[in-house]
Design a protein around this motif. Structure first.
Motif, PDB file in Angstrom:
ATOM      1  N   HIS A  22       0.833  -1.203   0.000  1.00  0.00           N
ATOM      2  CA  HIS A  22       0.000   0.000   0.000  1.00  0.00           C
ATOM      3  C   HIS A  22       0.872   1.258   0.000  1.00  0.00           C
ATOM      4  N   PHE A  23       1.921   1.243   0.820  1.00  0.00           N
ATOM      5  CA  PHE A  23       2.809   2.401   0.886  1.00  0.00           C
ATOM      6  C   PHE A  23       3.445   2.666  -0.477  1.00  0.00           C
ATOM      7  N   TRP A  24       3.957   1.628  -1.114  1.00  0.00           N
ATOM      8  CA  TRP A  24       4.616   1.817  -2.410  1.00  0.00           C
ATOM      9  C   TRP A  24       3.638   2.333  -3.455  1.00  0.00           C
ATOM     10  N   CYS A  25       2.429   1.788  -3.476  1.00  0.00           N
ATOM     11  CA  CYS A  25       1.434   2.249  -4.454  1.00  0.00           C
ATOM     12  C   CYS A  25       1.104   3.724  -4.249  1.00  0.00           C
ATOM     13  N   ALA A  26       1.018   4.150  -2.993  1.00  0.00           N
ATOM     14  CA  ALA A  26       0.714   5.551  -2.715  1.00  0.00           C
ATOM     15  C   ALA A  26       1.844   6.461  -3.185  1.00  0.00           C
ATOM     16  N   VAL A  27       3.093   6.047  -2.970  1.00  0.00           N
ATOM     17  CA  VAL A  27       4.226   6.852  -3.428  1.00  0.00           C
ATOM     18  C   VAL A  27       4.317   6.818  -4.944  1.00  0.00           C
ATOM     19  N   GLU A  28       4.173   5.643  -5.525  1.00  0.00           N
ATOM     20  CA  GLU A  28       4.303   5.496  -6.973  1.00  0.00           C
ATOM     21  C   GLU A  28       3.210   6.272  -7.711  1.00  0.00           C
ATOM     22  N   ASP A  29       2.023   6.342  -7.127  1.00  0.00           N
ATOM     23  CA  ASP A  29       0.916   7.038  -7.778  1.00  0.00           C
ATOM     24  C   ASP A  29       1.208   8.527  -7.939  1.00  0.00           C
ATOM     25  N   ARG A  30       1.876   9.127  -6.932  1.00  0.00           N
ATOM     26  CA  ARG A  30       2.147  10.566  -6.967  1.00  0.00           C
ATOM     27  C   ARG A  30       3.554  10.895  -7.445  1.00  0.00           C
ATOM     28  N   ALA A  46      11.911   1.172   8.096  1.00  0.00           N
ATOM     29  CA  ALA A  46      12.822   2.137   8.714  1.00  0.00           C
ATOM     30  C   ALA A  46      12.115   3.459   8.982  1.00  0.00           C
ATOM     31  N   PHE A  47      11.349   3.947   8.011  1.00  0.00           N
ATOM     32  CA  PHE A  47      10.689   5.248   8.164  1.00  0.00           C
ATOM     33  C   PHE A  47       9.631   5.196   9.259  1.00  0.00           C
ATOM     34  N   GLY A  48       8.835   4.131   9.272  1.00  0.00           N
ATOM     35  CA  GLY A  48       7.824   4.003  10.316  1.00  0.00           C
ATOM     36  C   GLY A  48       8.437   3.890  11.703  1.00  0.00           C
ATOM     37  N   ALA A  85       2.544  11.512   3.736  1.00  0.00           N
ATOM     38  CA  ALA A  85       1.128  11.198   3.556  1.00  0.00           C
ATOM     39  C   ALA A  85       0.919   9.706   3.293  1.00  0.00           C
ATOM     40  N   ALA A  86       1.826   9.102   2.524  1.00  0.00           N
ATOM     41  CA  ALA A  86       1.711   7.671   2.234  1.00  0.00           C
ATOM     42  C   ALA A  86       1.867   6.854   3.508  1.00  0.00           C
ATOM     43  N   LEU A  87       2.786   7.258   4.384  1.00  0.00           N
ATOM     44  CA  LEU A  87       2.976   6.535   5.641  1.00  0.00           C
ATOM     45  C   LEU A  87       1.731   6.646   6.521  1.00  0.00           C
ATOM     46  N   VAL A  88       1.222   7.864   6.689  1.00  0.00           N
ATOM     47  CA  VAL A  88       0.046   8.061   7.543  1.00  0.00           C
ATOM     48  C   VAL A  88      -1.146   7.279   7.002  1.00  0.00           C
ATOM     49  N   ALA A  89      -1.324   7.300   5.685  1.00  0.00           N
ATOM     50  CA  ALA A  89      -2.438   6.559   5.086  1.00  0.00           C
ATOM     51  C   ALA A  89      -2.273   5.057   5.306  1.00  0.00           C
ATOM     52  N   THR A  90      -1.049   4.568   5.253  1.00  0.00           N
ATOM     53  CA  THR A  90      -0.797   3.140   5.455  1.00  0.00           C
ATOM     54  C   THR A  90      -1.112   2.730   6.881  1.00  0.00           C
ATOM     55  N   VAL A  91      -0.655   3.516   7.861  1.00  0.00           N
ATOM     56  CA  VAL A  91      -0.912   3.186   9.263  1.00  0.00           C
ATOM     57  C   VAL A  91      -2.410   3.249   9.559  1.00  0.00           C
ATOM     58  N   SER A  92      -3.107   4.195   8.954  1.00  0.00           N
ATOM     59  CA  SER A  92      -4.540   4.364   9.230  1.00  0.00           C
ATOM     60  C   SER A  92      -5.351   3.138   8.815  1.00  0.00           C
ATOM     61  N   ARG A  93      -4.817   2.332   7.902  1.00  0.00           N
ATOM     62  CA  ARG A  93      -5.529   1.134   7.448  1.00  0.00           C
ATOM     63  C   ARG A  93      -5.455  -0.005   8.466  1.00  0.00           C
ATOM     64  N   HIS A  94      -4.480   0.048   9.371  1.00  0.00           N
ATOM     65  CA  HIS A  94      -4.239  -1.100  10.251  1.00  0.00           C
ATOM     66  C   HIS A  94      -4.382  -0.777  11.735  1.00  0.00           C
ATOM     67  N   ALA A  95      -4.406   0.495  12.104  1.00  0.00           N
ATOM     68  CA  ALA A  95      -4.496   0.875  13.511  1.00  0.00           C
ATOM     69  C   ALA A  95      -5.909   1.356  13.839  1.00  0.00           C
ATOM     70  N   ARG A  96      -6.220   1.387  15.121  1.00  0.00           N
ATOM     71  CA  ARG A  96      -7.501   1.950  15.563  1.00  0.00           C
ATOM     72  C   ARG A  96      -7.385   3.468  15.494  1.00  0.00           C
TER      73      ARG A  96
END
Length: 333
Positions: A22-30, A46-48, A85-96
């Motif tokens: 998901h993270f890669w797709c978000a970065v690759e899209d933009r 590493a970034f997370g 933004a890609a990182l935040v969007a990725t975490v939002s899919r898996h965390a409460r």
């Protein structure tokens, strides 16, 4: 919110492969054509880890070093807002997810990218990390291992430098180690590791030949030698701190100076590793004996207090000394 960041990142890493996709797709899209898909999992881990704040200063420095080189290598510096933004969007899919947690992640990501930008200014050109295969794992002593890895592509370093190391069993956790060898014709890198924290315990107790680790860009730590110098050397170290000194002695021996022979150096250093293990065992035995003595003395103090009708202090280590049966005073500390 540090605990909440760490907990939500831990929840995300339970789905590491899906999160990396998901993270890669978000970065690759933009930002198409920047971050290679095969490197997305290592970059995200590493970034997370850096953003969630789960490391000590040395660990954060290692993370910043590899991420700074990665952003430079993959031309991500102009696109760090997208990476955030890609990182935040990725975490939002898996965390409460809550508004408060979202705000904490946005703020922490902004601070992390600022640190990465500063690191990128000091980073040289070249790969951010080198995948390597563990080819030998020797338990030199209790709690100490000699790990030999062969990078998939040659890693250029100087004896005395340190480099970040990460194992796939602990994704995103990078720790500094100094190679215990000068560069070899076969490209292998030898690491001397004492089991202390999570990464080192994994390298000592769980990593086996055939496993993959990552080696980060080497960095000078003030121990490199001038190859043209013929000055005398005084090398002092203890424990696994011998590793960079062994690399320096190998460098000197390879240059044919001062009459050192590589075989003699290897024999000496292997003996030192053995002695280190023996001293570690003896130290553990001594600590165990000290604990037994302390328990006996505390029991004796309790008997004295009971005999004297005295009230026991709240904390024995901070209590004043008390007279023993023979009139002498003693306290356990």
């Amino acid at each position: 919110m540090t605990a909440a960041l760490a907990a939500s990142w831990s929840a995300t890493m339970r789905y590491a492969r899906e999160a990396a996709d998901h993270f890669w797709c978000a970065v690759e899209d933009r930002c198409p054509g920047t971050l290679p898909e095969r490197e997305a999992a290592v970059f995200l881990a590493a970034f997370g880890r850096l953003v969630s704040g789960g490391d000590d200063p040395a660990g954060r420095a290692a993370l910043s070093a590899v991420l700074g080189r990665a952003c430079r290598r993959y031309r991500l510096l102009p696109h760090l807002l997208t990476v955030e933004a890609a990182l935040v969007a990725t975490v939002s899919r898996h965390a409460r997810w809550t508004p408060e947690l979202a705000g904490a992640w946005v703020g922490a990501a902004r601070r992390a990218t600022a640190a990465v930008s500063r690191a990128a200014e000091q980073a040289g050109d070249g790969p951010p990390w080198w995948p390597a295969q563990v080819v030998d794992h020797d338990r030199a002593a209790d709690g100490i291992a000699v790990v030999t890895a062969r990078p998939w592509r040659r890693l250029a370093f100087r004896p005395g430098q340190a480099l970040p190391v990460c194992t796939e069993r602990r994704p995103g956790r990078w720790r500094w180690y100094s190679p215990a060898n000068a560069p070899r014709p076969d490209g292998t890198v030898e690491l001397h590791v004492r089991a202390v924290a999570a990464v080192s315990r994994t390298l000592v107790h769980r990593v086996r030949p055939g496993d993959r680790i990552w080696l980060g860009p080497p960095r000078s730590i003030g121990l490199t030698l001038d190859p043209a110098s013929n000055a005398d050397l005084l090398l002092v170290a203890g424990g696994t701190g011998l590793a960079p000194l062994r690399a320096l002695v190998e460098q000197v021996a390879a240059l044919g100076r001062r009459g050192y022979r590589t075989d003699d150096v290897d024999a000496l250093l292997h003996r030192l590793v053995y002695e280190l293990g023996e001293r570690t065992r003896l130290l553990d035995d001594t600590r165990g004996e000290n604990d037994r003595i302390k328990r006996a003395l505390r029991a004796w103090q309790a008997e004295v207090r009971e005999a004297d009708g005295a009230r026991a202090p709240e904390a024995v280590p901070d209590s004043p000394s008390r007279p023993g049966p023979d009139g002498r005073r003693a306290a356990v500390r």
